[in-house]
Design a protein around this motif. Sequence first.
Motif, PDB file in Angstrom:
ATOM      1  N   LEU A 141       0.830  -1.207   0.000  1.00 16.55           N
ATOM      2  CA  LEU A 141       0.000   0.000   0.000  1.00 16.55           C
ATOM      3  C   LEU A 141       0.866   1.259   0.000  1.00 16.55           C
ATOM      4  N   ARG A 142       1.908   1.245   0.806  1.00 12.39           N
ATOM      5  CA  ARG A 142       2.781   2.410   0.897  1.00 12.39           C
ATOM      6  C   ARG A 142       3.542   2.637  -0.406  1.00 12.39           C
ATOM      7  N   GLU A 143       3.930   1.547  -1.061  1.00 16.25           N
ATOM      8  CA  GLU A 143       4.671   1.667  -2.316  1.00 16.25           C
ATOM      9  C   GLU A 143       3.782   2.164  -3.454  1.00 16.25           C
ATOM     10  N   GLU A 144       2.565   1.615  -3.555  1.00 13.36           N
ATOM     11  CA  GLU A 144       1.698   1.948  -4.684  1.00 13.36           C
ATOM     12  C   GLU A 144       0.877   3.209  -4.453  1.00 13.36           C
ATOM     13  N   TYR A 145       0.763   3.629  -3.195  1.00 18.10           N
ATOM     14  CA  TYR A 145       0.027   4.849  -2.874  1.00 18.10           C
ATOM     15  C   TYR A 145       0.898   5.722  -1.968  1.00 18.10           C
ATOM     16  N   PRO A 146       1.907   6.351  -2.546  1.00 20.56           N
ATOM     17  CA  PRO A 146       2.825   7.157  -1.730  1.00 20.56           C
ATOM     18  C   PRO A 146       2.174   8.374  -1.085  1.00 20.56           C
ATOM     19  N   ASP A 147       0.920   8.670  -1.464  1.00 17.07           N
ATOM     20  CA  ASP A 147       0.216   9.762  -0.791  1.00 17.07           C
ATOM     21  C   ASP A 147      -0.241   9.377   0.617  1.00 17.07           C
ATOM     22  N   GLY A 148      -0.050   8.104   0.979  1.00 16.23           N
ATOM     23  CA  GLY A 148      -0.375   7.679   2.338  1.00 16.23           C
ATOM     24  C   GLY A 148      -1.848   7.584   2.637  1.00 16.23           C
ATOM     25  N   ARG A 149      -2.669   7.303   1.640  1.00 13.48           N
ATOM     26  CA  ARG A 149      -4.123   7.333   1.837  1.00 13.48           C
ATOM     27  C   ARG A 149      -4.653   6.208   2.725  1.00 13.48           C
ATOM     28  N   TYR A 150      -3.842   5.187   2.994  1.00 14.33           N
ATOM     29  CA  TYR A 150      -4.301   4.073   3.819  1.00 14.33           C
ATOM     30  C   TYR A 150      -3.695   4.088   5.223  1.00 14.33           C
ATOM     31  N   GLU A 151      -3.046   5.169   5.596  1.00 11.25           N
ATOM     32  CA  GLU A 151      -2.545   5.328   6.958  1.00 11.25           C
ATOM     33  C   GLU A 151      -2.743   6.769   7.397  1.00 11.25           C
ATOM     34  N   ALA A 152      -2.580   7.032   8.678  1.00 11.55           N
ATOM     35  CA  ALA A 152      -2.960   8.358   9.177  1.00 11.55           C
ATOM     36  C   ALA A 152      -2.208   8.722  10.447  1.00 11.55           C
ATOM     37  N   ARG A 153      -2.135  10.013  10.688  1.00 12.37           N
ATOM     38  CA  ARG A 153      -1.606  10.567  11.932  1.00 12.37           C
ATOM     39  C   ARG A 153      -2.640  10.354  13.038  1.00 12.37           C
ATOM     40  N   ALA A 154      -2.159  10.068  14.239  1.00 13.17           N
ATOM     41  CA  ALA A 154      -3.060   9.899  15.380  1.00 13.17           C
ATOM     42  C   ALA A 154      -2.370  10.406  16.639  1.00 13.17           C
ATOM     43  N   VAL A 155      -3.113  11.106  17.471  1.00 13.72           N
ATOM     44  CA  VAL A 155      -2.566  11.652  18.721  1.00 13.72           C
ATOM     45  C   VAL A 155      -2.690  10.576  19.795  1.00 13.72           C
ATOM     46  N   ILE A 156      -1.728   9.670  19.790  1.00 12.41           N
ATOM     47  CA  ILE A 156      -1.723   8.526  20.697  1.00 12.41           C
ATOM     48  C   ILE A 156      -0.301   8.289  21.188  1.00 12.41           C
ATOM     49  N   GLY A 157      -0.159   7.349  22.117  1.00  9.51           N
ATOM     50  CA  GLY A 157       1.137   6.928  22.610  1.00  9.51           C
ATOM     51  C   GLY A 157       1.027   5.539  23.208  1.00  9.51           C
ATOM     52  N   PRO A 158       2.159   4.907  23.544  1.00  9.34           N
ATOM     53  CA  PRO A 158       2.129   3.577  24.152  1.00  9.34           C
ATOM     54  C   PRO A 158       1.652   3.629  25.594  1.00  9.34           C
ATOM     55  N   ASP A 159       1.258   2.468  26.098  1.00 11.82           N
ATOM     56  CA  ASP A 159       0.859   2.313  27.503  1.00 11.82           C
ATOM     57  C   ASP A 159      -0.300   3.213  27.892  1.00 11.82           C
ATOM     58  N   GLU A 160      -1.217   3.443  26.963  1.00 10.30           N
ATOM     59  CA  GLU A 160      -2.429   4.194  27.276  1.00 10.30           C
ATOM     60  C   GLU A 160      -3.603   3.570  26.532  1.00 10.30           C
ATOM     61  N   TRP A 161      -4.779   3.687  27.118  1.00  7.21           N
ATOM     62  CA  TRP A 161      -5.972   3.175  26.453  1.00  7.21           C
ATOM     63  C   TRP A 161      -6.347   4.073  25.278  1.00  7.21           C
ATOM     64  N   ILE A 162      -6.583   3.428  24.147  1.00  2.20           N
ATOM     65  CA  ILE A 162      -6.966   4.115  22.907  1.00  2.20           C
ATOM     66  C   ILE A 162      -8.304   3.542  22.458  1.00  2.20           C
ATOM     67  N   ARG A 163      -9.294   4.414  22.246  1.00  2.16           N
ATOM     68  CA  ARG A 163     -10.587   3.952  21.735  1.00  2.16           C
ATOM     69  C   ARG A 163     -10.535   3.968  20.213  1.00  2.16           C
ATOM     70  N   LEU A 164     -10.589   2.783  19.626  1.00  9.14           N
ATOM     71  CA  LEU A 164     -10.501   2.625  18.176  1.00  9.14           C
ATOM     72  C   LEU A 164     -11.891   2.282  17.640  1.00  9.14           C
ATOM     73  N   ARG A 165     -12.374   3.069  16.680  1.00  7.31           N
ATOM     74  CA  ARG A 165     -13.718   2.887  16.125  1.00  7.31           C
ATOM     75  C   ARG A 165     -13.635   2.787  14.607  1.00  7.31           C
ATOM     76  N   LEU A 166     -14.197   1.723  14.067  1.00  5.89           N
ATOM     77  CA  LEU A 166     -14.268   1.515  12.629  1.00  5.89           C
ATOM     78  C   LEU A 166     -15.716   1.595  12.182  1.00  5.89           C
ATOM     79  N   GLU A 167     -15.979   2.402  11.166  1.00  9.33           N
ATOM     80  CA  GLU A 167     -17.286   2.453  10.529  1.00  9.33           C
ATOM     81  C   GLU A 167     -17.117   1.905   9.113  1.00  9.33           C
ATOM     82  N   VAL A 168     -17.763   0.784   8.839  1.00  9.92           N
ATOM     83  CA  VAL A 168     -17.547   0.041   7.603  1.00  9.92           C
ATOM     84  C   VAL A 168     -18.852  -0.044   6.822  1.00  9.92           C
ATOM     85  N   GLN A 169     -18.809   0.354   5.560  1.00  9.99           N
ATOM     86  CA  GLN A 169     -19.977   0.233   4.683  1.00  9.99           C
ATOM     87  C   GLN A 169     -19.475  -0.147   3.289  1.00  9.99           C
ATOM     88  N   ASP A 170     -19.656  -1.407   2.934  1.00  6.29           N
ATOM     89  CA  ASP A 170     -19.160  -1.926   1.661  1.00  6.29           C
ATOM     90  C   ASP A 170     -17.656  -1.645   1.552  1.00  6.29           C
TER      91      ASP A 170
END
Length: 217
Positions: A141-170
């Motif tokens: 994905l990173r090689e074929e889409y160098p614009d980074g459309r399948y990854e993202a910046r997130a304000v997180i860190g290790p050793d902390e609870w992170i609420r991860l939410r996925l909304e999926v439609q087709d």
Amino acid sequence: MAESSVVTLPLDELPDGALLKSVTSQPCEIAGRAAIQVSLTNEASGGVPGVDYIDQPTFVLLPLEFENGVVEVDVLGRLLPGAPDYARAFAGIAYRITANADSFEAVYVRPLNGAKLNPPGPRVNRGLQYFAYPEWDFGRLREEYPDGRYEARAVIGPDEWIRLRLEVQDRRLGVSVNGVPVLSVNETKATPVRGRVGLWVDIGTEAFFSKLSVTAQ
């Protein structure tokens, strides 16, 4: 419109009917709450990259059916002693897992790339990743889409609870972290199918999961 069904699991113990795919799991207390701990087996972590680990079917397979809807979970990731230098505490949600786990999609966080740690670029823009097994791992994905459309910046860190939410439609996917939208994908890389949900982990990582909610349409 089809009626939605909602299943919630506290994940204070391994749910009945869950299966372990190249991982170990046990209940524990961590950061003030009950959770289940998940990490790769010794066999998987000592195996071949791209075959035994790195965007592979390494997860707790839950007895939940899902194609479209919402999946939410609290996840805490940290490095294990002896983790490889490229490990970033990878942990997240696998979904649409087919029979024999021969295909699935997943979204995971990389807490050591989290913006809270101010990592050097481009790592700061790689706090969260989508991939589709078996053909579309993060590297392709990173090689074929160098614009980074399948990854993202997130304000997180290790050793902390992170609420991860996925909304999926087709083939559309929206991902929020701690209530903040961070990734929107209009064309994911797999044909939508009904499958299972999993708690996913990768190399060098000790992950903890709590408070799972699945709303299936």
